[in-house]
Design a protein around this motif. Structure first.
Motif, PDB file in Angstrom:
ATOM      1  N   ALA A 181       0.830  -1.204   0.000  1.00 51.51           N
ATOM      2  CA  ALA A 181       0.000   0.000   0.000  1.00 51.51           C
ATOM      3  C   ALA A 181       0.862   1.250   0.000  1.00 51.51           C
ATOM      4  O   ALA A 181       0.506   2.261  -0.615  1.00 51.51           O
ATOM      5  CB  ALA A 181      -0.928  -0.015   1.215  1.00 51.51           C
ATOM      6  N   LYS A 182       2.001   1.205   0.662  1.00 49.92           N
ATOM      7  CA  LYS A 182       2.909   2.352   0.668  1.00 49.92           C
ATOM      8  C   LYS A 182       3.402   2.651  -0.746  1.00 49.92           C
ATOM      9  O   LYS A 182       3.468   3.821  -1.160  1.00 49.92           O
ATOM     10  CB  LYS A 182       4.102   2.083   1.590  1.00 49.92           C
ATOM     11  N   GLU A 183       3.736   1.602  -1.510  1.00 46.63           N
ATOM     12  CA  GLU A 183       4.210   1.808  -2.876  1.00 46.63           C
ATOM     13  C   GLU A 183       3.101   2.372  -3.767  1.00 46.63           C
ATOM     14  O   GLU A 183       3.346   3.248  -4.605  1.00 46.63           O
ATOM     15  CB  GLU A 183       4.734   0.484  -3.442  1.00 46.63           C
ATOM     16  N   VAL A 184       1.876   1.898  -3.580  1.00 44.84           N
ATOM     17  CA  VAL A 184       0.754   2.447  -4.351  1.00 44.84           C
ATOM     18  C   VAL A 184       0.547   3.911  -3.998  1.00 44.84           C
ATOM     19  O   VAL A 184       0.286   4.750  -4.873  1.00 44.84           O
ATOM     20  CB  VAL A 184      -0.532   1.640  -4.086  1.00 44.84           C
ATOM     21  N   THR A 185       0.696   4.242  -2.730  1.00 43.58           N
ATOM     22  CA  THR A 185       0.568   5.629  -2.290  1.00 43.58           C
ATOM     23  C   THR A 185       1.592   6.509  -2.991  1.00 43.58           C
ATOM     24  O   THR A 185       1.297   7.652  -3.372  1.00 43.58           O
ATOM     25  CB  THR A 185       0.738   5.720  -0.767  1.00 43.58           C
TER      26      THR A 185
END
Length: 381
Positions: free
Chosen positions: A11-15
């Motif tokens: 999710a951090k990478e998508v953010t």
């Protein structure tokens, strides 16, 4: 035949894709109703929906719809279905294919910390952006002490920043009794032996001890007296409270957002609270200095994100451009905030009861209660 290895994306990478407005193609394999209700969005995001069951026997329909040279992220509710589809795509020759770690449940729970400012007396102010839910929370740190405002249920990100900064949590505050997400306030207060503050008019039915937020009382954080000052601003709930920090920042809770205003109907008292909401927005806030930077408790659209991911807007600018602050006819205002509103948040009554201490759902149930976007704004995007 060996199944090709595919990579999960956090999710951090998508953010990072969303904040950087980078191109990312998403194949969402949840059922159509779930996709239409709530999906990953952003300026660089393009997504399509092909339900998982349609891809069990034949992956070709999905391959035909994928862009030739662009990362592809497969998304499902929990992770397993998206991993299977991603592996099928890779086996069919597709490169740069990923699946979302933890699925949409993981996406809903990720908090992105963003530093807002160094405060005038040496402290720091941070915003935590819950990208998948549209929730915003805050931490003030000064001289080894900290306060958290509008905490999410997941507390790891706050605990990590406290540890990194060597700070002790002394105060936890909720601007109001939340109806769209479960507060982590009591959990944090118990863990760190901190004071938990609530507006008393929102807390008449709570089952636990708390410290009353009273207008005009200051909450000191740190030896340098970083002041957090409650300002009673009813409307979203009868007890909704705002805070001014360092004479520069207005934490507006769910009263005022960057592109909208708060809805007054989540406790079933919309008609009773319309006048309070209008008084707060059109009189109380109007008396505050225009230079104050508004930091709300929610955002409804990625368009509200700044370049570094922060959600903020100067009060004077909001009075020029926010449509909810330009409804000058009282009857029109009443209709706007009571009629034709977006759907109410999923399980909002049970969420309110949980935040009162009347329900104690287990972790899986809490996740299910919070699934979906926040719907605290009148003008939801």
């Amino acid at each position: 035949m060996t199944t090709p290895t595919v990579t999960k994306m956090s999710a951090k990478e998508v953010t990072r894709f969303i904040i950087g407005k980078e191109a990312l193609f998403i194949l969402d394999v949840r059922n159509e109703d779930a996709y239409q209700d709530w999906k990953i969005e952003g300026e660089g995001i393009v997504s399509i929906n092909i339900p998982y069951y349609e891809l069990l026997d034949e992956i070709e329909p999905a391959l035909k719809q994928l862009p030739p040279e662009q990362p592809v992220l497969v998304v499902c509710a929990k992770e397993g279905s998206s991993q299977f589809v991603a592996e099928q795509l890779a086996e069919a020759g597709r490169k740069d294919v990923f699946y979302l770690e933890g699925g949409m449940k993981g996406w809903s729970e990720y908090l992105e910390p963003v530093k807002i400012a160094d405060l005038s007396q040496g402290g720091e102010l941070y915003q935590f952006v819950r990208m998948g839910k549209g929730c915003l929370s805050y931490m003030i740190i000064s001289e080894g002490e900290a306060a958290i405002i509008d905490s999410a249920r997941m507390t790891d990100a706050y605990q990590q920043l406290l540890a990194d900064k060597g700070a002790v949590l002394t105060h936890v505050m909720d601007t109001h009794l939340h109806a769209d997400h479960i507060s982590g306030g009591r959990t944090l207060a118990a863990k760190y032996d901190a004071q938990y503050h609530l507006p008393p008019k929102d807390a008449e039915e709570v089952t636990f001890d708390y410290t009353k937020l009273v207008e005009g009382s200051n909450i000191v954080v740190g030896k340098e007296e970083i002041i957090v000052q409650p300002i009673y601003t009813p409307g979203h709930t009868i007890g909704s409270t705002s805070f001014i920090i360092d004479d520069q920042y207005l934490l507006s809770g769910d009263i005022l957002f960057i592109e909208s205003i708060g809805r007054p109907d989540l406790a079933g008292l919309a008609e009773d609270w319309v006048g309070d909401l209008r008084e707060t927005l059109y009189a109380r806030y109007k008396q505050l200095p225009e230079h104050l930077m508004v930091l709300p408790a929610h955002f409804a659209s990625p368009s509200e994100l700044g370049e570094d991911g922060r959600v903020a807007g100067q009060l004077g600018v909001l009075y020029q451009h926010n449509p909810g602050l330009h409804i000058h006819d009282e009857e029109e205002f009443r209709r706007t905030v009571t009629e034709n509103l977006p759907p109410q948040p999923h399980a909002y009554q049970d969420i309110r009861k949980t935040n009162m201490g009347k329900l104690e759902p287990d972790e899986d149930t809490q996740r299910e209660m919070e699934i979906g976007p926040n719907r605290c704004a009148v003008h939801d995007n």
